[in-house]
Enzyme design. Structure first.
Site, mmCIF file in Angstrom:
data_model
loop_
_atom_site.group_PDB
_atom_site.id
_atom_site.type_symbol
_atom_site.label_atom_id
_atom_site.label_comp_id
_atom_site.label_asym_id
_atom_site.label_seq_id
_atom_site.Cartn_x
_atom_site.Cartn_y
_atom_site.Cartn_z
ATOM 1 N N SER A 177 0.866 -1.174 0.000
ATOM 2 C CA SER A 177 0.000 0.000 0.000
ATOM 3 C C SER A 177 0.901 1.221 0.000
ATOM 4 O O SER A 177 2.108 1.115 0.250
ATOM 5 C CB SER A 177 -0.937 -0.008 1.213
ATOM 6 O OG SER A 177 -0.212 -0.192 2.416
ATOM 7 N N GLU A 218 1.354 5.639 0.784
ATOM 8 C CA GLU A 218 0.855 6.812 1.497
ATOM 9 C C GLU A 218 1.264 8.095 0.781
ATOM 10 O O GLU A 218 2.395 8.229 0.313
ATOM 11 C CB GLU A 218 1.387 6.847 2.927
ATOM 12 C CG GLU A 218 0.854 8.051 3.718
ATOM 13 C CD GLU A 218 1.173 7.959 5.182
ATOM 14 O OE1 GLU A 218 0.600 7.071 5.847
ATOM 15 O OE2 GLU A 218 1.992 8.767 5.650
ATOM 16 N N ASP A 267 -1.946 15.366 15.970
ATOM 17 C CA ASP A 267 -1.277 16.459 16.687
ATOM 18 C C ASP A 267 -2.155 17.696 16.642
ATOM 19 O O ASP A 267 -2.859 17.934 15.670
ATOM 20 C CB ASP A 267 0.063 16.804 16.019
ATOM 21 C CG ASP A 267 0.992 15.601 15.969
ATOM 22 O OD1 ASP A 267 1.102 14.915 16.996
ATOM 23 O OD2 ASP A 267 1.586 15.356 14.902
ATOM 24 N N PHE A 322 12.812 14.303 9.748
ATOM 25 C CA PHE A 322 11.610 13.517 10.036
ATOM 26 C C PHE A 322 11.848 12.556 11.194
ATOM 27 O O PHE A 322 11.010 12.399 12.076
ATOM 28 C CB PHE A 322 11.181 12.701 8.807
ATOM 29 C CG PHE A 322 10.486 13.499 7.746
ATOM 30 C CD1 PHE A 322 10.005 14.769 7.991
ATOM 31 C CD2 PHE A 322 10.300 12.962 6.481
ATOM 32 C CE1 PHE A 322 9.372 15.506 7.006
ATOM 33 C CE2 PHE A 322 9.659 13.685 5.489
ATOM 34 C CZ PHE A 322 9.193 14.957 5.753
ATOM 35 N N HIS A 351 3.807 -1.066 3.634
ATOM 36 C CA HIS A 351 3.175 0.237 3.407
ATOM 37 C C HIS A 351 4.288 1.260 3.150
ATOM 38 O O HIS A 351 5.107 1.528 4.033
ATOM 39 C CB HIS A 351 2.371 0.640 4.641
ATOM 40 C CG HIS A 351 1.581 1.900 4.487
ATOM 41 N ND1 HIS A 351 0.410 1.965 3.765
ATOM 42 C CD2 HIS A 351 1.782 3.152 4.989
ATOM 43 C CE1 HIS A 351 -0.079 3.200 3.814
ATOM 44 N NE2 HIS A 351 0.737 3.942 4.550
#
Length: 275
Positions: free
Chosen positions: A6, A8, A99, A206, A256
């Site tokens: 999958s 994102e 968040d 990140f 993913h």
């Protein structure tokens, strides 16, 4: 490649970004993803862009999962969002605490992702397949590994169908986490999140923000390349392909990919894996 995948994406901020993402998706669809998920900004700040991107993916004939976060949200707002997504034909959600935008207090009627998952199940029954997040290397705000694992179990018991991990580069962390989750009664699929390496500065930023560990040997190699982007990308492809091979050999249910709205690295990794 035998493992399903999958993908994102994040909602683009400009018309140019939206056009580039459409082009990237066309290339990535050759990998035949099970679904594509679209992220959701802090406090629902990207809701319009998230839902628009989800709608485009559905129109392109691919299953789409919308992220949905609950910090700062009211039950009425989430109820409305669920109705909108259902009307669009969305069948999957990635349910997150999320968040708050900077400068805001917690607020809202939900405090944990498990509260959101329970509410979705109350409101919509089994209309949605619910994915949740989990952290093989422990959530950066968790009090302890044990409390983090228990929070994950609580989300699953609230009604989650499967989980996607934060990205990692240490395969042993993933396999240990899966073993520990099984011991506390979590039996849903735990899908490894895979982050292709295209930029070392972006990756460091990140990773520092989300608590993903970059092993020292990887960090030092990336730093040694300086601004040599070709070497960074070549090294990154080797590292991440090897990680994916370990996931496949170890029995991961699927993978993913955090594409960062780019096609190249994900396509190349999957090609090396036999896609």
């Amino acid at each position: 490649m035998t493992l399903p995948i999958s993908l994102e994406f994040f909602p683009p901020k400009t018309p140019e970004g939206a056009a580039k993402l459409r082009d990237a998706r066309k290339v990535l669809y050759q990998l035949k993803p099970e679904f594509c998920s679209v992220t959701y900004g802090a406090g629902g700040s990207t809701q319009k862009g998230t839902f628009e991107t989800v709608g485009e993916i559905l129109q392109e004939g691919v299953d789409a999962a919308s992220h949905l976060s609950c910090i700062g949200a009211t039950r009425a707002r989430v109820r409305e969002e669920l109705a909108n997504l259902k009307a669009m034909g969305v069948k999957r959600l990635v349910a997150l605490r999320g968040d708050m935008p900077s400068g805001f207090g917690i607020g809202g009627e939900f405090h944990y992702a498990s509260d959101l998952i329970g509410f979705i199940r109350e409101e919509t029954g089994r209309d949605f397949h619910i994915e949740v997040a989990c952290y093989p290397e422990v959530h950066p705000q968790a009090k302890s590994p044990e409390s983090d694992l228990q929070a994950f179990a609580t989300k699953v018991h609230a009604g989650a169908d499967s989980a996607i991990t934060q990205y990692f580069f240490n395969a042993d962390a993933y396999f240990r986490f899966v073993d520990e989750a099984r011991k506390v009664g979590v039996n849903v699929p735990i899908i490894p999140g895979i982050m292709p390496i295209a930029s070392s500065t972006q990756l460091m930023r990140f990773s520092d923000a989300c608590g993903a560990e970059i092993p020292r040997w990887i960090r030092l190699r990336l730093q040694s390349f300086g601004d040599d982007t070709a070497s960074i990308k070549s090294f990154g492809l080797d590292v991440v392909t090897d990680l994916c091979e370990r996931m496949r050999a170890g029995g991961a249910p699927s993978m993913h990919f955090y594409t960062m709205n780019q096609a190249g690295a994900t396509v190349e990794i999957c090609k090396r894996l036999g896609a």
